[in-house]
Design a protein around this motif. Sequence first.
Motif, short mmCIF file in Angstrom:
data_model
loop_
_atom_site.label_atom_id
_atom_site.label_comp_id
_atom_site.label_asym_id
_atom_site.label_seq_id
_atom_site.Cartn_x
_atom_site.Cartn_y
_atom_site.Cartn_z
N GLU A 17 0.83 -1.21 0.00
CA GLU A 17 0.00 0.00 0.00
C GLU A 17 0.86 1.25 0.00
OE1 GLU A 17 -4.07 -1.28 2.35
OE2 GLU A 17 -2.21 -1.08 3.49
N PHE A 68 -3.68 10.66 2.47
CA PHE A 68 -4.06 9.30 2.12
C PHE A 68 -4.11 8.38 3.35
CE2 PHE A 68 -3.27 4.99 0.77
CZ PHE A 68 -4.04 4.85 -0.37
N MET A 84 3.74 1.53 -1.40
CA MET A 84 4.19 1.70 -2.78
C MET A 84 3.10 2.36 -3.62
SD MET A 84 7.25 0.58 -3.30
CE MET A 84 7.35 0.15 -5.05
N ASP A 85 1.85 1.95 -3.39
CA ASP A 85 0.76 2.53 -4.17
C ASP A 85 0.59 4.02 -3.86
OD1 ASP A 85 0.30 0.17 -5.40
OD2 ASP A 85 -1.49 -0.37 -4.27
N LEU A 133 2.80 6.03 -2.68
CA LEU A 133 3.97 6.74 -3.20
C LEU A 133 3.78 7.01 -4.69
CD1 LEU A 133 6.92 7.73 -2.93
CD2 LEU A 133 7.62 5.43 -3.49
N THR A 134 3.30 5.98 -5.40
CA THR A 134 3.07 6.13 -6.84
C THR A 134 2.03 7.20 -7.11
OG1 THR A 134 3.57 3.79 -7.06
CG2 THR A 134 2.47 4.84 -8.92
N ILE A 135 0.93 7.15 -6.35
CA ILE A 135 -0.11 8.16 -6.55
C ILE A 135 0.42 9.56 -6.29
CG2 ILE A 135 -2.29 9.05 -5.60
CD1 ILE A 135 -3.10 6.10 -5.10
N SER A 136 1.18 9.70 -5.20
CA SER A 136 1.61 11.06 -4.89
C SER A 136 2.67 11.57 -5.85
CB SER A 136 2.07 11.18 -3.43
OG SER A 136 3.24 10.47 -3.25
N GLN A 137 3.34 10.64 -6.55
CA GLN A 137 4.31 11.09 -7.54
C GLN A 137 3.64 11.61 -8.82
OE1 GLN A 137 7.17 11.76 -6.31
NE2 GLN A 137 8.53 10.26 -7.20
N VAL A 138 2.46 11.09 -9.12
CA VAL A 138 1.81 11.51 -10.37
C VAL A 138 0.70 12.52 -10.12
CG1 VAL A 138 2.43 9.45 -11.69
CG2 VAL A 138 0.30 9.48 -10.38
N THR A 139 0.57 13.03 -8.91
CA THR A 139 -0.39 14.10 -8.65
C THR A 139 0.39 15.31 -8.12
OG1 THR A 139 -0.76 13.17 -6.45
CG2 THR A 139 -2.36 12.62 -8.13
N PRO A 140 -0.20 16.51 -8.24
CA PRO A 140 0.50 17.67 -7.70
C PRO A 140 0.52 17.62 -6.18
CG PRO A 140 -1.63 18.32 -8.58
CD PRO A 140 -1.46 16.89 -8.90
N GLY A 141 1.38 18.41 -5.59
CA GLY A 141 1.40 18.52 -4.13
C GLY A 141 2.58 17.82 -3.50
N ASN A 153 0.46 14.69 0.54
CA ASN A 153 -0.29 13.62 -0.12
C ASN A 153 -0.36 12.38 0.75
OD1 ASN A 153 -0.58 15.29 -2.30
ND2 ASN A 153 0.94 14.28 -3.57
N GLN A 185 5.14 1.78 -10.74
CA GLN A 185 6.09 1.63 -9.64
C GLN A 185 7.51 1.46 -10.14
OE1 GLN A 185 4.17 -1.40 -7.32
NE2 GLN A 185 2.83 0.13 -6.39
N MET A 230 6.98 8.11 -15.51
CA MET A 230 6.12 7.31 -14.63
C MET A 230 4.85 6.87 -15.34
SD MET A 230 6.78 9.22 -10.98
CE MET A 230 6.52 10.91 -11.49
N THR A 276 1.12 22.57 -9.78
CA THR A 276 2.53 22.32 -9.71
C THR A 276 2.82 20.85 -9.51
OG1 THR A 276 2.78 24.46 -8.69
CG2 THR A 276 4.66 23.03 -8.65
#
Lengths: 186, 221
Positions: free
Chosen positions: A43, A65, A45-46, A48-56, A61, B120, A173, B22
């Motif tokens: 979870e 979550f 990892m998930d 982390l992935t979400i927060s990398q592809v969304t702003p903020g 993030n 990932q 990503m 951003t």
Amino acid sequence: MILLRLYWSFFIVGLFSFGGGYAALPLIQEQVIGVNSWLTQAEFMDILTISQVTPGPIAINASTFVGIKVAGIPGAVAATAGCITPSCIIVLILAALYNRFKGLSLVHGIIKVLRPAVVALIASSDLSILAAALFGTAGFSFSLSDLDFAALGLFAAGLFTMRKFRPDPIFVMLGAGIIGVIVYAI
Amino acid sequence: MKKDARFYWNLFYSAFILSAFTFGGGYVIVALMQKRFVKRLKWIDEDEMLDLVAISQSAPGPVAINASILVGYRMAGIPGAFLTILGTVFPPFIIITVISYFYMAFRDDPTTRALFRGMQAGVAAVITDVVIGMAARIIKIRQVLPVAVMALSFTAASFFNVNIILILMVSGMLGAYTALRRGKSPAADTVGNAAPYAGENAASNDGAGKKPLRGGKEGSE
């Protein structure tokens, strides 16, 4: 009480994450997986992935979550508030000091030695992230039979692209995600 | 400047828009803040903005949050800081809230899993790239202490599970000690100071560049 725990955990994250977004990573990992077991490594990892592809910021993030998962919207508010409380206090104190002692050589001195440690901790987080991406998160066996060759290929291609062409990371990503859908789902 | 409702709205709105659009971390947002508050609104002059950025990088916590607190406080005291914090926090808060409900509904769907597995690997690549850049920059300073601290910290965290807050505290105290000792002996001063400033200049150039994640890590130096 769970709200207080959330607030406190992310207070720690906010208080000790010196040096930008990724510095929060090892702290979040430790608080959320290690100290409290709010998330599994998968979870984490998930998110982390979400927060990398969304702003903020990653810390915001992640606190949103984790807060929602543990205690709904109130949890998210508590965790986010915890994450920014240290900033509010320390930034205003530093601003007051800064105007009196321009330059803050002591702070610079501290940060100069702190920074390599932060880099090391991010590298250490990166190692576990990489292991989870390549071997899956079930048990960390590291045996070659668990190695996901498609993921290894995507990782190598992504790293090569980043080092060589320096694109906006979001493309790497999302590109890896799209190829992932083609490789794994079809 | 008149501090009417429009001013406060503009303050909140600026923070909100900057945060919402951003991607790629705190250093991008700092660059965009410079554009909006210095160039467009002309609320803060260039030099002062640079000071605010320096402070927001020296403090712990997300750089975007730190910078927005400082700008809000500078413009309108505590109420101003409150507005800019809300403006900066709202967009990621709303976006992640919506996504997390979708995530919980779709997390076991095979296509979603495939998407995440692929992403990932991409995320691992991006972070590894960041780490390589950061470590290279530390090594380039060509001083024993930073490299030793980096190697020891990595070993302690990865292989001995040493508490990371302990690692941060020890290296922070080591930094304070060296800074204080340097402050006392004038001979060591010039030598000790030359290198970090060289490193810092390089870093801030990078942070002002348009590579978000690269700026993100290196600007922190």
